[in-house]
Design an enzyme around this catalytic site. Structure first.
Site, short mmCIF file in Angstrom:
data_model
loop_
_atom_site.label_atom_id
_atom_site.label_comp_id
_atom_site.label_asym_id
_atom_site.label_seq_id
_atom_site.Cartn_x
_atom_site.Cartn_y
_atom_site.Cartn_z
N GLU A 68 -31.10 -14.30 17.60
CA GLU A 68 -32.54 -14.14 17.70
C GLU A 68 -32.81 -12.69 18.07
O GLU A 68 -32.37 -12.22 19.12
CB GLU A 68 -33.12 -15.03 18.80
CG GLU A 68 -32.99 -16.51 18.57
CD GLU A 68 -33.57 -17.30 19.74
OE1 GLU A 68 -34.22 -16.68 20.62
OE2 GLU A 68 -33.37 -18.51 19.78
N ASP A 119 -41.84 -15.29 29.26
CA ASP A 119 -40.56 -14.75 29.69
C ASP A 119 -40.50 -14.50 31.19
O ASP A 119 -41.47 -14.06 31.80
CB ASP A 119 -40.26 -13.45 28.94
CG ASP A 119 -39.84 -13.73 27.51
OD1 ASP A 119 -38.87 -14.51 27.34
OD2 ASP A 119 -40.47 -13.22 26.58
#
Lengths: 406, 261
Positions: free
Chosen positions: B49, B60
């Site tokens: 990714e 995140d």
């Protein structure tokens, strides 16, 4: 996605779109909570007990209706137009923010959640949230950018006095945008117990329509007061726009009065050419931030640009999606007011009317001075005085060199 | 059959989970990130990714936030993303991009899909785009032959899992815990239940992410999922250099190959 039922022609579609704007651009993990919130809000709106309780708190606790005050000495500087102030500064906690906070805090109880998180810029929404949580016995955590905890230290102390935990946010630009990022991270982690009490009419559906509806009482009262006290509607309504909650609240009272101009005043900071401003609607382009598609300050790669304003409550690079829609439809107009213009209006209102406005609201006042000169002596202008300036005395003291050694 | 479909057909045939490694493009610099990706490909990551460093990464945790900040401070630009993807493809690896939605929207959804496909990218993981708002991306991904990897979460209702998996292709990304990215001591117990609930609605492979950091955890997840996604732990190693990234990748690749209990 749970669909909500549009209640009026000014409501978004069932999935939260105001024209091309709005919607939901957030992680899947939050979709359940957003569905629950939309569904519970829909039911609460239809529930006479909920609306009665909300009205009781607005009148018996927040102090509504707020006054409509004419400002004749201030208006002498506005080309002879008459200027009326919608006094949201007189609400409990000192700004319009209390309307939305009481509504969402009641919803939190209704959903059986025990913990509330919120973001704050200037501290007005944080103080209002901490207040409602104290009143309704909810745990309260407020995220606030480190830059803002420094320039609004007194509000940090206020929130802590009210029993809230204040968490300074040191990431990114360390202002409102980053406080929202951190609150979203908390929410996705604790969504079972926690309601995110968003402070402006932005974010993912149903926040923009819900927050607007909790604030539309500002415009409804003001419209009635104008008719009762002045015998006519204003030519223009002026309100400051950061995320845009007080503006959308007061605008909504006049949306169907198509002769009434709706004017949103954005923070022009050090000037639009300087690059240091927060004029999202006048300078931005469409993009997604914090859950909605709306105008956005962004660079060529779609990275968010940090906003700037002397006012901690307005330096936000996004804006509520309904404002983007009103702009594109041409129903509302948006202009930028610089720090200097806002501070001049701040001082002028203080000296001519004995009312110290919030620096945020001073942007609306500066806009009213411009509009007055454009409209001439027959003009009538309604200004959303969204908050009081006690929290800004330190900012003003520095700006005007009012205190030795500061 | 897409190249991601082929990958999972192969790993399912081998009776193991696929190892999916995440690193941000441009971290710490564009050139160094290409070396780090090459190291993960060489050490056994089945799919990588390529993360887009974004100013507002709301899903995140601190590790990836800090890495994105570093990449941006070091001058990462959107065009570099395609460059990094191309470097993975040239190394013989398979790459998907993981990005928040605004950069794609701003670039132009169809143009982004076109340029990603041209660079050899295989698809897009969209943490803040669900199928509800995904019609433009669904059209563009079909037009350019890209897979669209949507997320499911422990909080997803069965109705939403059905909607999400119906719109997805390549694989489904199951977030193991309610929370942001970051290495954890234990992978959430919710993960296995979520994988089972997802399989009711789709034959697509299911990858599990959020919290995996060791070979043992990779083995544990590989026992019930088709893919093991490792992000923050690799990003932490990336700050130590290519050898550290290669060593962790090898450990994880060994983990996904342990016999399933």
């Amino acid at each position: 996605m749970t669909d909500t039922t549009p209640q009026s022609r000014h409501d978004p579609d069932a999935r939260g779109h105001f024209g091309d704007y709005g919607g939901r651009f957030l992680p899947e993990a939050l979709m359940g909570a957003l569905d629950e919130l939309a569904s519970e809000y829909d039911k609460a709106q239809q529930d006479p007990e909920f609306t009665a309780e909300f009205q009781r708190l607005l009148s018996g606790y927040a102090g509504r209706p707020s006054l409509l005050t004419e400002a004749p000495r201030f208006a002498e500087h506005a080309g002879g137009a008459r200027i009326f102030l919608k006094r949201e500064d007189l609400n409990h906690t000192g700004s319009h923010k209390i309307n939305n906070v009481l509504g969402q805090a009641l919803l939190t109880k209704r959903m059986g959640k025990t913990r509330v998180i919120a973001e704050t810029g200037a501290g007005q929404h944080g103080v209002a949230t901490a207040t409602a949580c104290a009143l309704l016995d909810l745990d309260c955590v407020v995220y606030m950018g480190e830059v803002d905890t420094e320039r609004q230290a007194l509000n940090v102390a206020r929130m802590r006095l009210l029993g809230a935990e204040v968490i300074p946010v040191g990431t990114g630009s360390r202002t409102l945008k980053d406080a929202i990022n951190e609150a979203l991270r908390d929410w996705v982690t604790n969504v079972d117990t926690t309601h995110y009490l968003l402070g402006t009419a932005a974010g993912a559906h149903p926040f923009p329509v819900m927050v607007r509806n909790f604030h539309k009482i500002i415009g409804e009262e003001a419209r009635e007061q104008m008719l009762a006290q002045v015998g006519r509607l204003p030519d223009a309504v002026a309100a400051c726009v950061g995320g845009g909650s007080n503006a959308i609240g007061i605008f909504h009272g006049f949306l169907d009065d198509t002769d009434v101009r709706l004017v949103g005043l954005e923070p022009g900071g050090k000037g639009l050419d300087s690059g240091e401003h927060g004029a999202t609607l006048t300078q931005g382009t469409p993009g997604t931030l914090h859950g909605a598609l709306s105008y956005l300050l962004q660079d060529e790669d779609g990275q968010t640009i940090e906003a700037y304003s002397i006012s901690a409550g307005l330096d936000y690079p996004g804006v509520g999606p309904e404002h983007s829609h009103l702009k594109d439809m041409g129903r509302a107009e948006y202009r930028a007011v610089t720090d200097d213009e806002a501070m001049d209006a701040f001082q002028l209102l203080s000296k001519t009317e004995g009312i110290i406005p919030a620096v945020e609201s001073a942007h609306a006042l500066a806009g009213a001075l411009q509009l007055g000169r454009e409209l001439g002596p027959d003009g009538v202008i309604l200004v959303s005085l969204s908050g009081r300036g006690d929290k800004d005395v330190d900012t003003a003291a520095r700006y005007f060199n009012l205190v030795e050694g500061v | 059959m897409s190249r991601i479909d082929e990958l999972f057909a192969q790993t399912r045939g081998e009776g193991r989970g696929a190892l999916i490694g995440y690193l941000p493009a441009g971290y710490p610099t564009v050139a160094e990130s290409k070396e780090l990706f090459a190291a993960t490909v060489d050490a056994g990551a089945d799919l990588v990714e390529v993360g887009f460093p974004y100013s507002d990464p709301v899903m995140d945790g601190p590790t990836i936030q800090a890495a994105a900040d570093t990449a941006l401070r070091n001058g990462f630009r959107l065009k570099d993303l395609f460059d990094v993807v191309e470097s993975v493809a040239n190394r013989g690896g398979r790459a998907v991009v993981m990005t928040y939605w605004n950069p794609v929207f701003h670039y132009g959804v169809d143009a982004f899909a076109r340029d990603l496909a041209a660079a050899g990218g295989l698809g897009l993981i969209t943490p803040d785009l669900t199928p509800d708002e995904g019609s433009e991306w669904i059209t563009a991904s079909d037009a350019h032959g890209l897979d669209r990897i949507f997320l499911v979460a422990p909080s997803s209702s069965d109705e939403r899992i059905a909607l999400t998996t119906a719109a997805a292709s390549g694989f489904v990304y199951a977030t193991a815990v309610m929370g942001v990215t970051g290495a954890r001591e234990t992978v959430g117990s919710a993960a296995q239940g979520l994988v089972q609930r997802t399989r009711v609605h789709t034959d697509l492979p299911v990858g599990v992410g959020l919290g995996v950091r060791s070979g043992d955890q990779a083995a544990e997840v590989s026992a019930f999922a088709d893919g093991v996604i490792v992000g923050s732990a690799l990003v932490t190693k990336a700050s130590e250099g290519t050898d550290a990234v290669a060593a962790l990748t090898k450990e994880l690749a060994e983990g996904v190959r342990r016999p399933r209990a």
